[in-house]
Design a protein around this motif. Structure first.
Motif, PDB file in Angstrom:
ATOM      1  N   SER A  30     -17.298   7.428  -7.538  1.00 45.78           N
ATOM      2  CA  SER A  30     -17.362   8.498  -7.990  1.00 45.78           C
ATOM      3  C   SER A  30     -17.603   9.540  -7.019  1.00 45.78           C
ATOM      4  O   SER A  30     -18.783   8.840  -5.501  1.00 45.78           O
ATOM      5  N   ALA A  31     -18.114  11.043  -6.361  1.00 48.96           N
ATOM      6  CA  ALA A  31     -17.898  11.680  -5.997  1.00 48.96           C
ATOM      7  C   ALA A  31     -19.477  12.087  -5.342  1.00 48.96           C
ATOM      8  O   ALA A  31     -21.389  12.153  -4.764  1.00 48.96           O
ATOM      9  N   SER A  32     -20.837  11.492  -6.809  1.00 56.43           N
ATOM     10  CA  SER A  32     -22.124  11.080  -6.778  1.00 56.43           C
ATOM     11  C   SER A  32     -22.442   9.968  -5.672  1.00 56.43           C
ATOM     12  O   SER A  32     -23.437  10.716  -5.120  1.00 56.43           O
ATOM     13  N   PHE A  33     -21.588   9.268  -5.591  1.00 66.03           N
ATOM     14  CA  PHE A  33     -21.774   8.483  -4.048  1.00 66.03           C
ATOM     15  C   PHE A  33     -21.775   9.212  -3.333  1.00 66.03           C
ATOM     16  O   PHE A  33     -22.372   8.334  -2.002  1.00 66.03           O
ATOM     17  N   THR A  58     -37.872   3.045  -4.176  1.00 65.82           N
ATOM     18  CA  THR A  58     -38.407   4.297  -4.140  1.00 65.82           C
ATOM     19  C   THR A  58     -37.659   5.019  -2.896  1.00 65.82           C
ATOM     20  O   THR A  58     -37.463   4.198  -1.805  1.00 65.82           O
ATOM     21  N   LEU A  59     -37.020   6.186  -3.171  1.00 63.55           N
ATOM     22  CA  LEU A  59     -36.776   6.944  -2.500  1.00 63.55           C
ATOM     23  C   LEU A  59     -37.730   7.334  -0.564  1.00 63.55           C
ATOM     24  O   LEU A  59     -36.282   6.810   0.089  1.00 63.55           O
ATOM     25  N   SER A  60     -38.958   7.080  -0.981  1.00 62.83           N
ATOM     26  CA  SER A  60     -39.700   7.652  -0.091  1.00 62.83           C
ATOM     27  C   SER A  60     -39.959   5.849   1.723  1.00 62.83           C
ATOM     28  O   SER A  60     -38.950   6.197   2.137  1.00 62.83           O
ATOM     29  N   LEU A  61     -39.469   5.284   0.267  1.00 63.30           N
ATOM     30  CA  LEU A  61     -39.642   4.121   1.117  1.00 63.30           C
ATOM     31  C   LEU A  61     -38.129   3.550   1.788  1.00 63.30           C
ATOM     32  O   LEU A  61     -37.914   3.057   2.528  1.00 63.30           O
ATOM     33  N   LEU A  62     -37.439   4.060   1.186  1.00 61.68           N
ATOM     34  CA  LEU A  62     -35.857   3.277   2.070  1.00 61.68           C
ATOM     35  C   LEU A  62     -35.920   4.939   2.866  1.00 61.68           C
ATOM     36  O   LEU A  62     -35.060   4.114   4.001  1.00 61.68           O
ATOM     37  N   VAL A  63     -36.326   6.184   3.053  1.00 58.35           N
ATOM     38  CA  VAL A  63     -36.306   6.786   3.973  1.00 58.35           C
ATOM     39  C   VAL A  63     -36.756   6.768   5.424  1.00 58.35           C
ATOM     40  O   VAL A  63     -36.329   6.360   6.828  1.00 58.35           O
ATOM     41  N   PHE A  64     -38.494   5.703   5.023  1.00 59.69           N
ATOM     42  CA  PHE A  64     -39.064   5.256   6.182  1.00 59.69           C
ATOM     43  C   PHE A  64     -38.260   3.997   6.466  1.00 59.69           C
ATOM     44  O   PHE A  64     -38.336   3.881   8.107  1.00 59.69           O
ATOM     45  N   ALA A  65     -37.330   2.679   5.708  1.00 62.01           N
ATOM     46  CA  ALA A  65     -37.024   2.557   6.131  1.00 62.01           C
ATOM     47  C   ALA A  65     -35.790   2.475   7.632  1.00 62.01           C
ATOM     48  O   ALA A  65     -35.522   2.133   8.988  1.00 62.01           O
ATOM     49  N   ARG A  71     -32.977   1.028  -1.821  1.00 59.70           N
ATOM     50  CA  ARG A  71     -32.352   1.885  -2.870  1.00 59.70           C
ATOM     51  C   ARG A  71     -33.043   2.171  -4.574  1.00 59.70           C
ATOM     52  O   ARG A  71     -33.073   0.924  -4.736  1.00 59.70           O
ATOM     53  N   PRO A  72     -33.437   3.066  -4.650  1.00 58.12           N
ATOM     54  CA  PRO A  72     -34.071   3.016  -6.222  1.00 58.12           C
ATOM     55  C   PRO A  72     -32.903   3.167  -7.230  1.00 58.12           C
ATOM     56  O   PRO A  72     -31.617   2.766  -6.581  1.00 58.12           O
ATOM     57  N   LEU A  73     -33.515   1.825  -8.771  1.00 56.38           N
ATOM     58  CA  LEU A  73     -32.683   2.095  -9.224  1.00 56.38           C
ATOM     59  C   LEU A  73     -31.454   2.643  -9.345  1.00 56.38           C
ATOM     60  O   LEU A  73     -32.100   3.978  -9.879  1.00 56.38           O
ATOM     61  N   GLY A  74     -30.266   2.313  -9.335  1.00 54.66           N
ATOM     62  CA  GLY A  74     -29.075   3.652 -10.032  1.00 54.66           C
ATOM     63  C   GLY A  74     -28.716   4.552  -9.044  1.00 54.66           C
ATOM     64  O   GLY A  74     -28.045   5.119  -9.177  1.00 54.66           O
ATOM     65  N   VAL A  87     -21.670   3.375   1.155  1.00 55.34           N
ATOM     66  CA  VAL A  87     -22.000   1.489   1.398  1.00 55.34           C
ATOM     67  C   VAL A  87     -22.589   0.481  -0.004  1.00 55.34           C
ATOM     68  O   VAL A  87     -21.675  -0.484   0.107  1.00 55.34           O
ATOM     69  N   THR A  88     -22.637   0.971  -1.112  1.00 53.45           N
ATOM     70  CA  THR A  88     -23.156  -0.064  -1.951  1.00 53.45           C
ATOM     71  C   THR A  88     -22.008  -0.262  -2.549  1.00 53.45           C
ATOM     72  O   THR A  88     -21.855  -0.975  -3.014  1.00 53.45           O
ATOM     73  N   TYR A  89     -20.963   1.111  -2.795  1.00 55.65           N
ATOM     74  CA  TYR A  89     -19.834   1.212  -3.285  1.00 55.65           C
ATOM     75  C   TYR A  89     -18.880   0.123  -2.577  1.00 55.65           C
ATOM     76  O   TYR A  89     -18.143  -0.376  -3.172  1.00 55.65           O
ATOM     77  N   ILE A  90     -18.915   0.391  -1.355  1.00 55.15           N
ATOM     78  CA  ILE A  90     -18.076  -1.076  -0.363  1.00 55.15           C
ATOM     79  C   ILE A  90     -18.279  -2.880  -0.861  1.00 55.15           C
ATOM     80  O   ILE A  90     -17.858  -3.114  -0.812  1.00 55.15           O
ATOM     81  N   TRP A  91     -19.873  -2.801  -0.780  1.00 53.65           N
ATOM     82  CA  TRP A  91     -20.020  -3.137  -1.300  1.00 53.65           C
ATOM     83  C   TRP A  91     -19.769  -4.057  -2.105  1.00 53.65           C
ATOM     84  O   TRP A  91     -19.394  -4.950  -2.783  1.00 53.65           O
TER      85      TRP A  91
END
Length: 552
Positions: A320-323, A425-432, A505-508, A513-517
């Motif tokens: 999906s293009a959303s990825f 949460t997205l904030s935690l992901l960006v901080f990582a 990553r947040p749920l959904g 890279v998650t698609y590749i996984w």
């Protein structure tokens, strides 16, 4: 003068505070390791541990050397030589950075050997591609996908180089090689060292490539212990990895230590000073060959796998293009955040002799050497311990400003904003991502800042400019290529980061890279061709940003 000293101290303290915040989530690793007592020492001295240490160090040494041997010549050819199609080769030389190394490792395994995809395709003409695996295979793949670090940081240094210095050396009867050794190399050495440092730290922290190639390194043993619920053992190995990182940082700091005035540039910056003559087109074969092996070959392999699989597998959803949109969105957030975090650290470490500023610069590299899985686990534990499962802070107006010398610059203004902190949460992901990749921005910005002639800023001050105004109108335009390079590096590496994305990553929220996984888990490797191509296209757009900054 006292005001300037106070501002310098303030900026140094700010840089140190930011660097301390970046390493704060890793403190829990030391606490967990301390709980093992004497068992931690026995674990570190075990024969298997020492074998893993030797393998990890050897892999780092081989990959770093190979990346310098490829990246520096490519930087010289595209930045200083009259290479045909130099802009095109600049982009394609940086594109391997967008392809996850584990994807390249799988392509190499799938293509090579008697039953490999390429071997079967070339069988009618009697060509068999030798098997690419083990230590040699891991070193080859990692070199092909990490040399752009050296290429980009070295190229940024070359673009800030005073070409009149080289011309002066040539008039003094210095040959091309002699002029490069005595004039160019000392001035671009910090850029080479910064890129080599990133390569070494990436190699230490990479998980996918050694796993595919069957090479047991630090990340493998950390993953094995963590999945076996031996979190304490995994923590001990992570700390040992950080000790190796400290040694690498010490070596890099020695290489770039003698920078007093050596990197100031005030002449014809970025001019092409190397005429290839009849070798123009033969020289183009070098970047073309590297791009063919690192980019074209994996794409061909995945296309062959796609066609052999009949176009897909039922166990894996359609791409999906959303990825791609999600990947670009979170990578852009990470790039902007990383540049804002890196600016005070990089600039202050370049212009200040303070040990605290140098320490802040060194500390910023700690997160990059820590495997993504370890950072993710640390942030999960920290968020659940201190923040809670989910916290939302609503701000009526979010404005980031910088004030100095009576002037204020608004970096960005957002209306009513909700910022979420906590697990998933997205904030935690960006901080990582910032913790993981901010050294890419720090190294590039610091190198560019070191090459700015301080007499230019001093002249601006004597003409009545405030410190902030002098920075805006003199320093900032000169270091813009370094800022763009650092932002592009963070953007590209964020898009291909796997472990932290999977865990935080947040749920959904699915990305490339998650698609590749998911494709990898289902064994439908041919379907990885689409996200791989998307990453290549996006990386090309990112390189366009760098080229635009260079033109300015």
């Amino acid at each position: 003068m006292l005001d300037d000293d106070a501002r310098s101290v303030g900026l140094t303290l700010l840089a140190a505070a930011i660097a301390g915040l970046l390493v704060l989530p890793l403190v829990w690793l030391v606490v967990d390791a301390a709980g093992l007592g004497g068992g931690a020492v026995d674990l570190l001295l075990a024969p298997d541990t020492l074998r893993v240490l030797r393998t990890s160090v050897a892999l780092v040494a081989v990959v770093t050397t190979g990346s310098v041997l490829i990246g520096v010549p490519l930087a010289v050819l595209t930045a200083q030589a009259d290479l045909p199609f130099s802009r095109f080769f600049t982009v394609v030389s940086a594109l391997p950075l967008a392809i996850p190394s584990y994807l390249g490792a799988f392509a190499a395994l799938a293509a090579s050997g008697p039953r490999g995809t390429l071997s079967e395709a070339l069988a009618p003409v009697g060509i068999t591609v030798p098997a690419i695996d083990g230590f040699a295979g891991a070193a080859l793949v990692l070199t092909l996908y990490t040399y752009p670090y050296v290429f980009l940081t070295t190229r940024a240094s070359l673009l800030s180089l005073d070409a009149s210095l080289i011309a002066a050396a040539r008039t003094l009867d210095c040959g091309r090689l002699e002029a490069f050794r005595r004039v160019t190399l000392p001035q671009i050495l910090p850029g080479i060292a910064a890129g080599a440092l990133l390569v070494a730290l990436y190699t230490l922290s990479d998980f996918g490539t050694p796993n595919f190639m069957g090479v047991e390194v630090f990340t493998q043993i950390i993953w094995a212990r963590y999945t076996a619920f031996a979190r304490g053992d995994a923590t001990v190995f992570a700390i040992q990895l950080l000790a190796v990182t400290a040694v690498i940082l010490a070596v890099e700091s020695r290489i770039g230590a003698d920078d007093a005035g050596a990197y100031a540039s005030r002449g014809n910056r970025g001019a092409r000073s190397l005429s290839l003559g009849a070798w123009r087109y033969p020289a183009a074969l070098f970047p073309a060959s590297v791009a063919a092996v690192a980019i074209l070959a994996p794409v061909v392999v995945f296309w062959l796998l796609w066609t052999e699989a009949g176009g897909g597998y039922g166990a894996v959803p359609q791409f999906s293009a959303s990825f791609g949109v999600n990947s670009g969105y979170v990578a852009l957030l990470a790039a902007v955040a990383a540049v804002l975090v890196a600016l005070p650290i990089a600039v202050q470490s370049a212009v200040s002799d303070s040990r605290l500023a140098a320490l802040a610069d060194r500390l910023s590299y700690v997160g990059y050497a820590t495997p993504g899985i370890v950072i993710a686990i640390a942030l999960i534990g920290s968020s659940l311990e201190f923040v809670g499962q989910f916290t939302v802070i609503t701000i009526s107006r979010l404005e980031a400003t910088v004030g100095l010398g009576g002037e204020t610059i608004s970096l960005f203004v957002l209306p009513r904003t909700e910022i979420s902190f906590g697990y998933k949460t997205l904030s935690l992901l960006v901080f990582a991502y910032v913790v993981r990749f901010v050294p890419q921005a720090v190294g590039s910005i610091r190198t560019s800042t070191m090459q700015v002639d301080r007499r230019l800023t001093d002249a601006a001050r004597t003409l009545g400019r405030s410190p902030l105004s002098a920075f805006r109108h003199v320093t900032l335009p000169l270091i813009a290529p370094g800022i763009a390079t650092g932002a592009a590096l963070v953007f590209l590496t964020t898009m291909k980061e796997l472990p932290a994305t999977l865990l935080l990553r947040p749920l959904g929220f699915d990305t490339l890279v998650t698609y590749i996984w998911r494709v990898q888990e289902a064994g439908a490797y041919g379907q990885a061709a689409v996200p791989a191509l998307v990453l290549v296209v996006v990386s090309g757009l990112s390189m366009a940003v760098i080229l635009k900054a260079e033109n300015r």
